[in-house]
Design an enzyme around this catalytic site. Structure first.
Site, PDB file in Angstrom:
ATOM      1  N   ARG A 113       0.877  -1.186   0.000  1.00  0.00           N
ATOM      2  CA  ARG A 113       0.000   0.000   0.000  1.00  0.00           C
ATOM      3  C   ARG A 113       0.902   1.220   0.000  1.00  0.00           C
ATOM      4  NH1 ARG A 113      -5.376   1.340   3.472  1.00  0.00           N
ATOM      5  NH2 ARG A 113      -6.122  -0.197   1.985  1.00  0.00           N
ATOM      6  N   HIS A 140      -7.511   0.749  -6.358  1.00  0.00           N
ATOM      7  CA  HIS A 140      -7.701  -0.173  -5.222  1.00  0.00           C
ATOM      8  C   HIS A 140      -8.375  -1.441  -5.768  1.00  0.00           C
ATOM      9  CE1 HIS A 140      -7.846  -1.505  -1.237  1.00  0.00           C
ATOM     10  NE2 HIS A 140      -8.682  -0.658  -0.677  1.00  0.00           N
ATOM     11  N   GLN A 143     -10.214  -4.084  -3.481  1.00  0.00           N
ATOM     12  CA  GLN A 143     -11.516  -3.596  -2.994  1.00  0.00           C
ATOM     13  C   GLN A 143     -12.590  -3.812  -4.063  1.00  0.00           C
ATOM     14  OE1 GLN A 143     -12.331  -1.824   0.149  1.00  0.00           O
ATOM     15  NE2 GLN A 143     -14.304  -2.496  -0.636  1.00  0.00           N
ATOM     16  N   ASP A 235     -17.572   6.944  -0.901  1.00  0.00           N
ATOM     17  CA  ASP A 235     -16.324   6.785  -0.154  1.00  0.00           C
ATOM     18  C   ASP A 235     -15.987   8.132   0.494  1.00  0.00           C
ATOM     19  OD1 ASP A 235     -13.994   5.708   0.868  1.00  0.00           O
ATOM     20  OD2 ASP A 235     -12.885   5.774  -1.015  1.00  0.00           O
ATOM     21  N   CYS A 275     -16.695   1.510   1.184  1.00  0.00           N
ATOM     22  CA  CYS A 275     -15.562   0.602   1.417  1.00  0.00           C
ATOM     23  C   CYS A 275     -14.969   0.759   2.807  1.00  0.00           C
ATOM     24  CB  CYS A 275     -14.500   0.798   0.346  1.00  0.00           C
ATOM     25  SG  CYS A 275     -13.763   2.427   0.375  1.00  0.00           S
ATOM     26  N   ARG A 303     -13.939  -8.779   1.891  1.00  0.00           N
ATOM     27  CA  ARG A 303     -12.530  -8.508   1.635  1.00  0.00           C
ATOM     28  C   ARG A 303     -11.704  -9.761   1.942  1.00  0.00           C
ATOM     29  NH1 ARG A 303     -10.482  -3.443   1.528  1.00  0.00           N
ATOM     30  NH2 ARG A 303      -8.865  -4.554   0.373  1.00  0.00           N
TER      31      ARG A 303
HETATM   32  N1   CP Z   1     -11.380  -0.223   2.421  1.00  0.00           N
HETATM   33  C1   CP Z   1     -10.111  -0.330   2.823  1.00  0.00           C
HETATM   34  O1   CP Z   1      -9.171  -0.492   2.013  1.00  0.00           O
HETATM   35  O2   CP Z   1      -9.953  -0.288   4.179  1.00  0.00           O
HETATM   36  P1   CP Z   1      -8.553  -0.105   4.915  1.00  0.00           P
HETATM   37  O3   CP Z   1      -8.014   1.260   4.523  1.00  0.00           O
HETATM   38  O4   CP Z   1      -8.879  -0.203   6.374  1.00  0.00           O
HETATM   39  O5   CP Z   1      -7.611  -1.195   4.457  1.00  0.00           O
END
Ligand code: CP
Length: 323
Positions: A113, A140, A143, A235, A275, A303
């Site tokens: 990430r 992402h 997701q 989001d 999300c 997830r």
């Molecule tokens: N939706 C999502 O990626 O959550 P996090 O940022 O907690 O990983």
């Protein structure tokens, strides 16, 4: 090197974006995730990645992505290793290339990430292990894949289902439009002019939509975007790294809040997705986020099941490739 985002290189595959997954590959991931979910629910052991080690390198905070990959790897009989950014030499200037090559000798795959999407592309070029995008400023994909699973569970199919994405045209939206285009869905974007999705992503999705029969609509009026929607998705307005734009974003995005009034413009059985993490009272009202049409906890649960499908797809039957 071309910007192929799921590609075979030295006998390995990466998952950096939805765009270069074929529709059949997405279907296989959805089937695999559903099967793994059923096994987990029934308590049937499924140690498909016994002896494998997954690295997790996160330069931004995460709850769902990090924990679902870690728990998922454990449930698959493997081991997950969190690499705190401040405790590895990358934070002191060691190159991505050297780090990626060395970690490929120890690990079977890595989830990253980070901020700039070019960083995960560099990891994918340099590592001989599969590299998984756990979120960049651009996209992402994990997701979006698990969101497809949730929509298919709730609506029984994907083709023809209308998603209205409302608010900030961010990385989650970029991956969602690619996923919707890939699966022949209808996606309506309701985003203000200042916060539209990346144009090259929308253009790429339009090309894909021509092949799959998907429809891409766009309106700066969220009420038009949500008309007859099966799914309303939003989001946060201030994504990680955008904190300095806080005041301006709250002002510009205020008319895009998902609330009861907006929900009434969608189909009566529309589901609400987010999300997470959510900011109640900003992008979504508390009564909608916590209301009967919200599927956010099922969405978050998925997830886990999709990460397991991704891991088994990339790592199953693959021996470690040494340089
Ligand atoms: N939706 C999502 O990626 O959550 P996090 O940022 O907690 O990983």
């Amino acid at each position: 090197m071309t910007k192929r985002t799921v590609h075979a290189q030295a006998g390995k595959k990466d998952l950096l974006d939805i765009a270069t997954l074929s529709r059949a590959e997405v279907e296989r991931l959805l089937t695999s995730a559903a099967l793994l979910k059923e096994k987990q629910r029934c308590g049937i052991p499924h140690p498909l990645l016994s002896g494998k080690t997954l690295g997790l390198l996160f330069q931004k905070p995460s709850t769902r992505t990090r924990v679902s990959f870690e728990a998922g790897m454990n449930q698959l009989g493997g081991h997950a290793l969190v690499l705190p950014m401040g405790e590895i030499q990358l934070s002191r200037g060691e190159s991505v290339a050297d780090t990626a090559r060395v970690l490929s000798c120890y690990l079977d795959a890595i989830v990253i990430r980070t901020y700039d999407h070019a960083i995960v592309e560099e990891w994918a070029r340099e590592a001989t292990m599969p590299v998984i995008n756990g979120l960049t400023d651009l996209s992402h994909p994990c997701q979006a894949l698990s969101d497809l699973l949730t929509i298919r569970e709730k609506k029984g199919r994907l083709k023809g289902i209308k998603i209205a994405y409302i608010g900030d045209g961010n990385n989650v939206a970029n991956s969602l439009i690619e996923a919707a285009a890939k699966m022949g869905m209808v996606i309506a974007l309701g985003c203000p002019a200042a916060y539209q999705l990346e144009q090259h992503i929308v253009d790429r999705a339009r090309v894909e939509a021509k092949k799959t029969g998907a429809m891409i609509e766009s309106s700066q009026d969220p009420h038009i975007a949500v008309k007859d929607a099966d799914v309303i998705y939003t989001d946060v307005w201030i994504s990680m790294g955008r904190e300095r734009e806080h005041a301006r974003r709250l002002k510009v995005l205020a008319p895009y809040q998902v609330n009861r009034r907006l929900l009434h413009c969608a189909k009566p059985d529309a589901i609400v997705m987010h999300c997470l993490p959510a900011h109640r009272g900003e992008e979504i009202s508390a009564e909608v986020l916590d209301g009967p049409q919200s599927v956010i906890i099922d969405q978050a649960e998925n997830r886990l099941h999709m990460q397991k499908a991704i891991l088994t797809n990339l790592l199953g039957n693959r021996s470690r490739t040494k340089r």
